[in-house]
Structure formats: structure tokens, C-alpha cells
Design an enzyme around this catalytic site. Structure first.
Site, short mmCIF file in Angstrom:
data_model
loop_
_atom_site.label_atom_id
_atom_site.label_comp_id
_atom_site.label_asym_id
_atom_site.label_seq_id
_atom_site.Cartn_x
_atom_site.Cartn_y
_atom_site.Cartn_z
N CYS A 1 18.56 -12.01 -54.45
CA CYS A 1 18.44 -10.63 -54.88
C CYS A 1 19.50 -9.69 -54.33
CB CYS A 1 17.07 -10.06 -54.44
SG CYS A 1 15.67 -11.01 -55.00
N GLY B 1 21.80 -11.08 -58.86
CA GLY B 1 20.55 -11.45 -59.52
C GLY B 1 20.54 -10.98 -60.96
N ASN C 1 15.43 -9.02 -50.35
CA ASN C 1 16.44 -10.06 -50.56
C ASN C 1 16.28 -11.08 -49.45
OD1 ASN C 1 18.73 -11.59 -51.14
ND2 ASN C 1 20.08 -10.23 -50.00
N GLY C 2 16.00 -12.33 -49.83
CA GLY C 2 15.86 -13.37 -48.84
C GLY C 2 14.75 -14.33 -49.19
N TYR D 1 30.71 -17.36 -51.77
CA TYR D 1 30.38 -17.23 -53.20
C TYR D 1 29.62 -15.97 -53.58
CZ TYR D 1 28.23 -18.29 -57.73
OH TYR D 1 27.81 -18.24 -59.01
N CYS E 1 22.62 -25.77 -44.84
CA CYS E 1 22.71 -26.56 -46.07
C CYS E 1 23.91 -27.51 -46.05
CB CYS E 1 22.78 -25.65 -47.29
SG CYS E 1 24.13 -24.46 -47.27
#
Length: 480
Positions: A8, A37, A112-113, A256, A451
Site C-alpha cells: 500500500c 497499489g 501499509n505493511g 523496486y 526474502c
């Protein structure tokens, strides 16, 4: 081209006087955060404690027009949100901001999260009588704050208390009848900052580019763990949760998610990407004729690669700017179709040449293979793919929708196998030890790289991020 999704973008505005322009200020801020988003969006305007809301599925300029913005009316406070959900289905009910009406007044929350213990908290709240209208973890945050609000004398104290229970990533814009409150989790996974316009409006936003869009001068970033309150008495800050844990901003914000014209925690996103490209040129030297970048996030890194290597930079693709980021498509087949109409190769740039193509990452690999094939079809003699991210080998629980490991090409194949599957002549991933060089920190300081095989600073999801909705569906079947 990435196949990732990020949750978001949030915007909040406090004006010292009521104005019809406050909804439009949020609108322009959201428009500049559309890249964060593209699933749904919404705005809530506060007129002396009376909340007017409009939200729906779609892009900002599809959901809002002059009529809908006029209907939001006058106000001195407003919050807005653009969403791509990593928890919760793609339904209008999950569009934000979420509004809660309770005995001590209304509250709107934009988030957001991703909360890693949201499943446990939701179960606890349901057993206490809470009735959820959405499948979003934002509603869990809203109900937890409401629960604490009934015990405290002001909303900021309620938020402060709720933060002790929340685990994971959350940058919030919270609006009460007379306050705008900006909140960032104690590790600072997601960005949040605020600025000030010439006429005295305070603007909170996920990225500094949104401040530029509404004519606000950047003041500073919200600190990890900080609660900042904006109202007619001025600005106050609560730092009870600051400096409890090391800072862990998502490194993929720089690779990104964020716009290149933004600065996050004082670091230029453009400069970070140029540095990533420079590092790739040092670690993976290639005899080539041209360097091209995949729009948009690969362009800055391509400049860095070209500068460091001495290979000329060229414009390799034309992007259809009227199509959103490819990752918003609901299925892989649809994503591949969107790539075909979103990107087109400039044949004159690549025909007969050895090409270095810079992109941000590879998740499943199908989109990258599609782009390589397009370059081959346009006459490229060689295609050398360079990625400004290390290989994705694990899930993300903090707001980046990285799939489970079975779907990650790098978790199931060697680099040579990936190169063969994608059809390029060589491939290079940014090395883990280069990440800190992008943002100018000491090694392993100040960012999350879970990640990519790093540690999970706030732990993994307690209920299983990808199993939560399945459990809800099974529960409903049993009830029926």
C-alpha cells in the site's frame, strides 16, 4: 519485469482551517503513490468529527472524479490509501481507509505493511465479541486501537498501547475527530515521512514524491517506533517505542517499490539503484554492445552499469504508460499478456547487438523469459540479464507478496539452470554483500533481507500468511 506485489501507500493531511481542497490534496498525493497499489483506493474527509468516505476497486483516476471529490465535502483532516493486498481478498470491503465508529468517536485507519501475528489477534478479538467485515489485517489494527481507546483518555495513548501487541510491519495514518496521527513500527519496515505546505497544511505520506506532488516541503521521516500527532495545538511526538530494535527497512523499497525521485530515510532511491547497477558491472563484466533497462525500476541501474562498464546506454523498450505494473494482474497468464502490451522492444537499439539487460528481480521467471524472447525476436545476438536484487529464496511476511518457496525459481534451481530456463546467455544477481553499498550503511545494518535468505527481524507469521484465508473459508463451511 518483476512479478512482486507490495501492499500500500498512505497519505494524510491536517489543515489549520476547513477547506474543500483537502480531499483533492489527498487525491494528488495518492496519484503520485499509484505505483504502490493499483487494486483499490479510498479517501476519508473529516468535517468536525463527521467522516465522509469514498472508496472502490480500481486506480485513483478511475475511482475519483470532480463529482466524487466534491461529495467528500469540506474538512480540516483527511486520509487516503492505495492498496494491493498481501492479506485479504480483492474485494471492495477490503479497500481502505477503514472507518470505525465507536462510543468515543470515529476513527479512520490507512495501513501499509503486514502484521505477522494478525491471525492470533483476530482470533482473540473475535472471542471477545468483535465482528470483522473484511479479511484485511488493517481491520485487526483498527479494532485493537479501538479496544485500547475505551481504556485510555486519548487516541495517541491507545495507539501507544496497541503497538505493544502488534508484530510486523505497519506505517499508519490514523484520523480521529480532531487529530491526524502518523505511526511507524519500531523496526521501520515501511517508509513514512511528512512535509509542510506554504499555507500551513501538514502532509504525511509513504514517500517524499507525494509531498512534491501536493506542494509540500519535506520536513523529515517518521522515526521507527515513533507516533507523531498533528492537530490545532501543533505537533507532538511520542517515542516510547523508538530504539527498541534495530532498524529493518525493506531493502526492496530501494530496489523496486519506491519511485526513483523519492528519498527514504534520507537516501535517494535513484542513487541507490545507480549504485546497484555499478556493483553489477564490477561483479559481472560482459563483452557487450549496449546496456538497456527494463522500465521503470531497471532504468536507473542500467545507467549505473553503463557508466561503470563503459558500454553505451540505450533505450531498449517503449512502455505503455497507461497500463499499471504487471504484478497487479490476478493470474500468471494475464501477467504475460500484459507484458506483451505493456513493453515493446525498440528493434533498432538491439538488432545484431550483444545486449546487457538490467531488471530488478526474478520471482517465478516466466515474465523474464517472455522479455528475453522479445529481445531475441527483435534480433539481439546475445542477452545478458543482470538483476539488482539477490535471488529470492524465501517468503516475506512484512508486506511484500513474495510467494511460497515452491513458486520461487531461485529456491528450486541453480543459477545455471535459471539461465537456461529463461533463455539468456548469462545471468547475474546482485550479491548480498553489496546490499549495504546501495544505501550507504555498514554491512547488515538498517535493512531487512529476509526474502533473500537473511534473518526475519520480527519473526514469521504465526498463523501462516498464505493459509489464513483458507482457514477462514473452512470455518465458514463448517458453520453452514
Amino acid at each position: 519485469m518483476s512479478e512482486l506485489r507490495e501492499e500500500c501507500g498512505v497519505v494524510g493531511v491536517f489543515s489549520p482551517r476547513e477547506t474543500y481542497e483537502i480531499g483533492r490534496t489527498v487525491y494528488y498525493g495518492l496519484y503520485s503513490l499509484q505505483h504502490r497499489g493499483q487494486e483499490s483506493c479510498g479517501i476519508v474527509v473529516n468535517d468536525d468529527g463527521v467522516f465522509a468516505s469514498h472508496k472502490d476497486l480500481g486506480l485513483v483516476n478511475d475511482v475519483f472524479n470532480n463529482s466524487t471529490l466534491d461529495e467528500l465535502g469540506v474538512g480540516s483532516l483527511a486520509v487516503g490509501h492505495v492498496r494491493y493486498g498481501t492479506t485479504g481478498k480483492n474485494e471492495r470491503a477490503n479497500a481502505q481507509p477503514i472507518v470505525v465508529n465507536h462510543i468515543k468517536g470515529s476513527m479512520a485507519v490507512a495501513h501499509n505493511g503486514n502484521i505477522v501475528n494478525s491471525g492470533d489477534l483476530r482470533r482473540e478479538l473475535e472471542l471477545e465479541g468483535s465482528i470483522f467485515q473484511t479479511t484485511s489485517d488493517t481491520e485487526v489494527i483498527a479494532y485493537l486501537i479501538t479496544k485500547e481507546r475505551l481504556r485510555t483518555d486519548c487516541i495517541e495513548n491507545a495507539i501507544n498501547a496497541a503497538m505493544h501487541r502488534l508484530k510486523g510491519a505497519y506505517s499508519l495514518c490514523v484520523m480521529s475527530p480532531n487529530k491526524l496521527i502518523a505511526v511507524r513500527d519500531d523496526r521501520g519496515f515501511r517508509p513514512l515521512c511528512y512535509g509542510l505546505t506554504e499555507d500551513g497544511r501538514y502532509v504525511v505520506a509513504s514517500e517524499s514524491c507525494a509531498l512534491d506532488a501536493v506542494g509540500a516541503k519535506f520536513v523529515r521521516d517518521i522515526e521507527p517506533g515513533e507516533i507523531v500527532i498533528f492537530n490545532h495545538d501543533g505537533i507532538r511526538s511520542i517515542k516510547d517505542h523508538c530504539n527498541k530494535n534495530p532498524k529493518s527497512i525493506c531493502i526492496f523499497e530501494y530496489i523496486y517499490f519506491a519511485r526513483p525521485d523519492s528519498k527514504i530515510d534520507g537516501i535517494s532511491v535513484h542513487r541507490a539503484r545507480v549504485e546497484a547497477g555499478r556493483a553489477l558491472a564490477i561483479d559481472y563484466p560482459v563483452d557487450a554492445d549496449i546496456v538497456i533497462g527494463v522500465p521503470d525500476s531497471g532504468l536507473d541501474a542500467a545507467v549505473g552499469y553503463a557508466r561503470e562498464s563503459g558500454i553505451p546506454y540505450g533505450m531498449g523498450f517503449v512502455k505503455n504508460k497507461y497500463i499499471g505494473r504487471t504484478f497487479i494482474a490476478p493470474g500468471q497468464a494475464q501477467r504475460e499478456k500484459l507484458v506483451n502490451i505493456k513493453l515493446n522492444v525498440i528493434e533498432e537499439t538491439v538488432r545484431g547487438k550483444r545486449v546487457v539487460m538490467i531488471d530488478d528481480s526474478i520471482v517465478r521467471g516466466t515474465t523474464s523469459r517472455n522479455i528475453v524472447e522479445k529481445l531475441r525476436h527483435a534480433g539481439a545476438k546475445e542477452v545478458h540479464l543482470m538483476l539488482t536484487a539477490p535471488p529470492f529464496v524465501d517468503e516475506c511476511y512484512y508486506g511484500t507478496d513474495v510467494s511460497d518457496k515452491s513458486q520461487l525459481i531461485a529456491a528450486n534451481h541453480t543459477v545455471d539452470e535459471i539461465c537456461t530456463l529463461i533463455g539468456c546467455d548469462s545471468i547475474g544477481f546482485l550479491k548480498m554483500e553489496r546490499l549495504h553499498e546501495m544505501i550507504g550503511t555498514a554491512p547488515n545494518v538498517g535493512y531487512c533481507d529476509a526474502c533473500f535468505g537473511g534473518e526475519y527481524p520480527a519473526g514469521r507469521a504465526t498463523t501462516g500468511k498464505f493459509k489464513f484465508e483458507t482457514k477462514l473459508s473452512e470455518s465458514k463451511k463448517k458453520e453452514n
